[in-house]
Design a protein around this motif. Structure first.
Motif: not given
Length: 217
Positions: A166-174
């Motif tokens: 799902f990528g970096l954007a998801l990691q940041l949101a998580m």
């Protein structure tokens, strides 16, 4: 079954949470080893999974085309797995007085299904209250830089590694979502800096658990 946040059994229920690549699984194993060396009974388990029925659901969810389930269906599957895990593994161990260390619990569903696959956090919480009704006594959040975590996660191989795509954007949101959870459930969350080698982070984990690793008087 005990109510949410209540502790009616003799054991201690710990969970590890964190973004992909945070090292939480490694730290869960290290903590289990350290406590076993003290002579404690430790049950090291994981989610999804941790009981025969829950492991079957794990394989169903994590293998194959990730788009074949809706977010709502995934929430139902993970809740069913968690209920079986609770009944078959967690509660019996706690009743024996064991320390249960779980690699992920309901907070992961709050994040991955409740945040990443639609605004379904309320659905997750309602199902949890209805069917699970139990939080860990202590949740250790291994916090680290999302870009570093994603790089580590993508270096792994295995058919079950799917959420990293799902990528970096998801990691940041998580990461932010986990920090928000730690604020909401401040009574049980303990944040551990995940930067550094395994031994360094393990020392931080022990330092945040003084009730288990008190220095001799």
């Amino acid at each position: 079954m005990t109510g949410t946040g209540a502790r009616k059994t003799g054991g201690l229920f710990l969970s590890f949470e964190g973004i992909d690549g945070s090292g939480k699984s490694t730290q869960a194993r290290a903590l289990a080893t350290a406590l076993q060396q003290q002579g404690r009974e430790v049950v090291l388990t994981r989610e999804p999974g941790g009981s025969p029925g829950a492991e079957e659901i794990r394989a169903l969810v994590l293998n194959g085309d990730p788009d074949r389930w809706s977010a709502e269906t995934e929430i139902l599957l993970f809740t069913a797995a968690r209920r079986d895990h609770l009944e078959r593994t967690i509660l019996p161990a706690l009743e024996r007085g064991a320390v249960v260390i779980c690699d992920r619990f309901a907070d992961s569903t709050r994040m991955y299904q409740g945040l990443s696959r639609g605004d379904l956090r309320e659905v997750v919480d309602r199902l949890h209250a209805l069917m699970i009704g139990r939080e860990p006594d202590i949740t250790l959040l291994i916090d680290m830089d999302p870009e570093a975590g994603l790089s580590r996660a993508l270096s792994r191989t295995g058919a079950e590694e799917r959420f990293e795509t799902f990528g970096l954007a998801l990691q940041l949101a998580m990461r932010q979502g986990y920090l928000d959870l730690a604020e909401t459930y401040a009574d049980r969350f303990r944040i551990v800096d995940g930067a550094g080698d395994v031994g360094t982070v393990h020392a931080r984990v022990q330092a945040t658990l003084p009730e288990l690793f008190e220095a001799p008087a």
